[in-house]
Design an enzyme around this catalytic site. Structure first.
Site, PDB file in Angstrom:
ATOM      1  N   GLU A 301       0.531  -1.021  -0.522  1.00  0.00           N
ATOM      2  CA  GLU A 301       0.003   0.206   0.071  1.00  0.00           C
ATOM      3  C   GLU A 301       0.750   1.611   0.074  1.00  0.00           C
ATOM      4  O   GLU A 301       0.472   1.972   0.391  1.00  0.00           O
ATOM      5  CB  GLU A 301      -0.655   0.108   1.460  1.00  0.00           C
ATOM      6  CG  GLU A 301      -0.222  -0.167   2.402  1.00  0.00           C
ATOM      7  CD  GLU A 301       0.236  -1.312   3.155  1.00  0.00           C
ATOM      8  OE1 GLU A 301       0.670  -2.234   2.494  1.00  0.00           O
ATOM      9  OE2 GLU A 301       0.444  -1.544   4.371  1.00  0.00           O
ATOM     10  N   HIS A 325      -8.486  -3.688  -1.392  1.00  0.00           N
ATOM     11  CA  HIS A 325      -7.412  -4.247   0.165  1.00  0.00           C
ATOM     12  C   HIS A 325      -6.279  -3.386   0.232  1.00  0.00           C
ATOM     13  O   HIS A 325      -6.153  -2.768   1.104  1.00  0.00           O
ATOM     14  CB  HIS A 325      -6.939  -5.016  -0.052  1.00  0.00           C
ATOM     15  CG  HIS A 325      -6.128  -5.923   1.282  1.00  0.00           C
ATOM     16  ND1 HIS A 325      -6.351  -6.444   2.176  1.00  0.00           N
ATOM     17  CD2 HIS A 325      -4.454  -5.401   1.531  1.00  0.00           C
ATOM     18  CE1 HIS A 325      -5.183  -6.473   3.405  1.00  0.00           C
ATOM     19  NE2 HIS A 325      -4.987  -5.817   2.833  1.00  0.00           N
ATOM     20  N   GLU A 326      -5.515  -2.502  -0.878  1.00  0.00           N
ATOM     21  CA  GLU A 326      -4.425  -2.079  -0.642  1.00  0.00           C
ATOM     22  C   GLU A 326      -4.379  -0.218  -1.134  1.00  0.00           C
ATOM     23  O   GLU A 326      -4.486   0.485  -0.189  1.00  0.00           O
ATOM     24  CB  GLU A 326      -3.609  -2.108  -1.354  1.00  0.00           C
ATOM     25  CG  GLU A 326      -2.459  -3.564  -2.281  1.00  0.00           C
ATOM     26  CD  GLU A 326      -2.158  -4.587  -0.922  1.00  0.00           C
ATOM     27  OE1 GLU A 326      -1.943  -3.274  -0.102  1.00  0.00           O
ATOM     28  OE2 GLU A 326      -2.080  -4.814  -0.843  1.00  0.00           O
ATOM     29  N   HIS A 329      -6.212   0.458   3.078  1.00  0.00           N
ATOM     30  CA  HIS A 329      -4.998   0.920   3.303  1.00  0.00           C
ATOM     31  C   HIS A 329      -5.092   2.966   3.580  1.00  0.00           C
ATOM     32  O   HIS A 329      -4.297   3.020   4.584  1.00  0.00           O
ATOM     33  CB  HIS A 329      -3.650   0.390   2.834  1.00  0.00           C
ATOM     34  CG  HIS A 329      -3.621  -1.069   3.478  1.00  0.00           C
ATOM     35  ND1 HIS A 329      -3.268  -1.029   5.125  1.00  0.00           N
ATOM     36  CD2 HIS A 329      -2.911  -2.469   3.197  1.00  0.00           C
ATOM     37  CE1 HIS A 329      -3.215  -3.124   5.474  1.00  0.00           C
ATOM     38  NE2 HIS A 329      -2.766  -3.271   3.944  1.00  0.00           N
ATOM     39  N   GLU A 348      -4.373  -4.499   9.038  1.00  0.00           N
ATOM     40  CA  GLU A 348      -4.515  -5.404   8.311  1.00  0.00           C
ATOM     41  C   GLU A 348      -5.871  -5.595   8.652  1.00  0.00           C
ATOM     42  O   GLU A 348      -7.221  -5.869   7.834  1.00  0.00           O
ATOM     43  CB  GLU A 348      -3.708  -6.692   8.400  1.00  0.00           C
ATOM     44  CG  GLU A 348      -1.793  -6.311   7.941  1.00  0.00           C
ATOM     45  CD  GLU A 348      -1.976  -5.728   6.051  1.00  0.00           C
ATOM     46  OE1 GLU A 348      -2.803  -6.032   5.627  1.00  0.00           O
ATOM     47  OE2 GLU A 348      -1.058  -5.117   5.793  1.00  0.00           O
ATOM     48  N   ASP A 403       8.540 -10.524   9.356  1.00  0.00           N
ATOM     49  CA  ASP A 403       8.269 -11.265   8.220  1.00  0.00           C
ATOM     50  C   ASP A 403       8.175 -12.516   8.382  1.00  0.00           C
ATOM     51  O   ASP A 403       7.219 -13.705   7.888  1.00  0.00           O
ATOM     52  CB  ASP A 403       9.811 -11.282   7.792  1.00  0.00           C
ATOM     53  CG  ASP A 403      10.050  -9.416   6.827  1.00  0.00           C
ATOM     54  OD1 ASP A 403       8.638  -9.108   6.881  1.00  0.00           O
ATOM     55  OD2 ASP A 403      10.684  -9.845   6.414  1.00  0.00           O
ATOM     56  N   TYR A 411      -5.021  -9.781   9.368  1.00  0.00           N
ATOM     57  CA  TYR A 411      -5.929 -10.088   8.843  1.00  0.00           C
ATOM     58  C   TYR A 411      -7.270 -10.223   8.901  1.00  0.00           C
ATOM     59  O   TYR A 411      -8.716  -9.856   9.049  1.00  0.00           O
ATOM     60  CB  TYR A 411      -5.270 -11.041   7.617  1.00  0.00           C
ATOM     61  CG  TYR A 411      -4.080 -10.239   6.438  1.00  0.00           C
ATOM     62  CD1 TYR A 411      -4.568  -9.783   5.609  1.00  0.00           C
ATOM     63  CD2 TYR A 411      -3.061 -11.015   7.434  1.00  0.00           C
ATOM     64  CE1 TYR A 411      -3.184  -9.174   4.994  1.00  0.00           C
ATOM     65  CE2 TYR A 411      -1.687  -9.920   6.697  1.00  0.00           C
ATOM     66  CZ  TYR A 411      -2.020  -9.269   5.171  1.00  0.00           C
ATOM     67  OH  TYR A 411      -0.820  -8.587   5.100  1.00  0.00           O
TER      68      TYR A 411
END
Ligand code: BES
Ligand code: ZN
Length: 631
Positions: A301, A325-326, A329, A348, A403, A411
């Site tokens: 995003e 979704h992006e 954001h 998220e 990560d 999410y």
């Protein structure tokens, strides 16, 4: 802007002092253990940054960087404007990773600096002793060809095959590999940049871009709104621009431009629908950048310019939830930002909730419901396989690399929690709450605990008859899905269930299933819910009836290849090899490797694919998968 922001930090510090996470009162042994362990957490501390923004804070970054494609280095200067949060404080601590520093200057005078030993996941702290009164510091540096946040692509790895390409991916802790800075989402900066490129290439950034900028090798950018470091982004390549709407457009390599503009033509309507529902869009334009297939995520995003994998250009808009979704954001994440990576679910979970709402507004309820069921099933799979501590929204990431903890929990569990709030207080009230929330924390970075404090003042006070705090705490601090949580359902999927059962019970041939009207989501639901083990006759029948091995839809292909690997269905292995060596999106390749390495032959096959693909994979995709091949 600066004053408001500093005041916000002071207020935050105060708030934090009185909002430690309340212990759960639920009587579940495992959960109690999980949440009580967290009590030693300093919720305001970013455990993934060495920086000292509580003492001296960077407020603006000026970049002047040259992209050297021969040596695969970004070389130049970063000038950091600073403000003292504590008067008289002169030690500035920055994050770096694999950056070669040649000198540090204040007002053109060289000053001392000290690069501490690197730590494996976090990089090396850079300590700079500032002269009294210094307001800016310039660092001369060069990045490493192995920078974790930069991928340098050869022409062969691009669509056009003629020119090299570069892109950055800073989230979560990789901005420090291409800029020495305070790499914490708590710290917001404005930035400007001069980017010098080979003459034939175009540079774009997460900033104001000029699509008409002449290709003269020098590009200038400004990002006037304060953003966290993980949203600083740069890409350089043979890029062209096509407008999709008044304030939306797409950048891509020339051969991808038409398909991308057609696939994502609803972006403008999504933007309009979202701002009408959730309040003003704060970022001026919203453009997309289509990357080469090695991009390790579906999307990122980056403000004003989301970075998008080409693997979602399916030809039928079936995978455009990624764009919703992006875009979402822009509100949840870029405007209101998680203060630390423990709070990622604020980014998220809210974004996933908004994604569903946008998809419903643009494509209607049946499609949204199908996507919600698929998302819920992904969540259930994670709940079955993840240890309890990793099922907690406010996850304890101390000592871990963010990560490595990527899952559906922040999410889909986050979104389900918000869905429950919506259902309890009513949609209209919940939408009004969200509008206020985005406004209240505009351009601020907040912790889970600040969110709870806000919830206390708003929904929990206004709707005390239908909401209770204990339940909220359970959602946020305990593993699993609370009992009685909403369960997404889709009428459209009922007929898929009957067709699947009839086929499995031998009442119907695959070729007699009426699949004419099935959308990609119906296919995914059909495939994802087949029994894990199928015999060769069944696999051949499915494949011959529906050409699954040849599917050009990357999500359908993924689901089918997972089945093929689990059942060692050899006719799909050429396609599988091709898939693994041509796509770098980790979400699509990692589960395949994980499944393959379960058998000896599978592991040998996977190793061959991985070795061939590795030079083209992004550093993150390599890191996420190389562990499967260590002996
Ligand atoms: N911001 C994330 C990607 C991310 C998260 C990168 C955490 C590094 C650390 C992005 O918005 C995202 O969620 N992408 C998903 C999209 C999907 C859920 C629609 C992806 O890439 O798969
Ligand atoms: Zn996201």
């Amino acid at each position: 802007m600066k004053i408001t922001y500093l005041t916000a930090i002071a207020a935050t510090a105060l708030l934090m002092a009185c909002t430690q996470p309340a212990p759960s009162t639920r009587n579940v042994a495992q959960s109690e253990q999980a949440s009580s362990k967290q009590q030693s957490i300093d919720v305001s501390k970013d455990y993934h940054s060495f920086a000292n923004p509580d003492e001296i804070i960077v407020t603006h970054i000026g970049l002047d960087l040259t992209a050297n494609f021969t040596d695969q280095q970004l070389i130049g200067t970063a000038t950091l404007d600073i403000e003292r949060v504590i008067e008289g404080e002169n030690t500035l601590i920055l994050d770096t990773r694999d950056i070669a520093i040649s000198s540090v200057h204040v007002n053109d005078v060289p000053i001392d600096w000290d690069l501490k030993p690197a730590q494996p996941e976090l990089g090396a702290a850079l300590h700079i002793e500032l002269p009294v009164g210094a307001e800016a510091v310039t660092i001369n540096y060069a990045t490493s060809p192995d920078a974790s946040g930069v991928q340098w692509l050869t022409p062969a790895q691009t669509a056009g095959k003629q020119h090299p390409f570069l892109f950055t991916q800073a989230q979560a802790v990789h901005a420090r590999s291409f800029i020495p800075l305070q790499d914490s989402p708590k710290v917001r900066v404005t930035y400007d940049a001069i980017i010098r490129t080979p003459l034939e290439l175009r540079a774009v950034m997460s900033a104001a871009n000029d699509p008409n900028a002449e290709r003269d090798g020098i590009y200038e950018f400004t990002m006037p709104q304060p953003i966290p470091s993980y949203l600083i982004a740069l890409a350089i390549g043979d890029l062209e621009f096509r407008a999709m709407g008044e304030r939306t457009g797409v950048y891509a390599e020339p051969s991808v431009l038409d398909a991308a503009a057609a696939e994502f033509e609803d972006t403008e309507s999504m933007l309009i629908a979202t701002k009408e529902k959730y309040g003003p869009y704060s970022w001026d334009r919203y453009d997309l950048l289509i990357l080469p297939p090695s991009f390790p995520f579906g999307g990122m995003e980056n403000p004003r310019l989301s970075f998008i994998t080409p693997t979602v250009i399916a030809g039928d808009k079936s995978l455009v939830a990624l764009i919703a979704h992006e875009l979402a954001h822009s509100w949840s994440g870029n405007t209101v930002t998680n203060a630390t990576w423990r709070d990622l679910w604020l980014n998220e979970g809210f974004t996933t909730y908004l994604t569903y709402r946008i998809m419903e507004m643009i494509y209607g309820t049946p499609r949204y419901k199908m996507e919600a069921v698929l998302g819920y099933q992904d969540l259930q799979n994670d709940i079955e396989s993840l240890p309890p501590n990793d099922q907690i929204l406010a996850i304890d990431l101390r000592g871990r690399n963010p990560d490595d903890v990527f899952s559906n929990i922040p999410y889909e569990k986050g979104a389900l929690f918000l869905r429950e709030l919506e259902q309890k207080v009513g949609r209209e009230n919940f939408d009004a709450f969200l509008v206020d929330y985005f406004k209240a924390f505009e351009f601020q970075s907040i912790t889970t605990d600040e969110f709870i404090a806000y919830l206390d003042k708003t929904l929990l006070s206004d709707f005390a008859d239908v909401l209770n705090r204990e339940r909220v705490m359970q959602w946020i601090f305990e593993p699993g899905i609370p009992e009685g949580a909403p369960v997404p359902e889709s009428d459209a999927f009922a007929k898929i269930d009957s067709a699947r059962s009839a086929w499995l019970e031998g009442e119907l041939n695959a070729s007699d299933i009426d699949t004419e009207q099935w959308t990609v989501h119906e296919w995914l639901y059909f495939l994802n819910n087949l029994p894990r083990s199928l015999d060769d006759t069944q696999l051949i029948e499915l494949d011959q009836s529906f050409s699954l091995t040849q599917s050009r839809n990357n999500e359908i292909a993924h689901s089918w290849l997972m089945i093929a690997v689990h059942n060692q269905y050899q006719p799909a292995y050429d396609r599988l090899f091709n898939y693994l060596t041509s796509i770098g999106r980790n979400k699509l390749v990692k589960p395949l490797y994980r499944e393959l390495v379960k058998t000896e032959e599978g592991k040998a096959f996977a190793k061959k694919a991985f070795e061939q693909a590795k030079p083209g994979y992004h550093p993150l995709t390599i890191k996420a998968n190389e562990g499967y091949f260590e002996d």
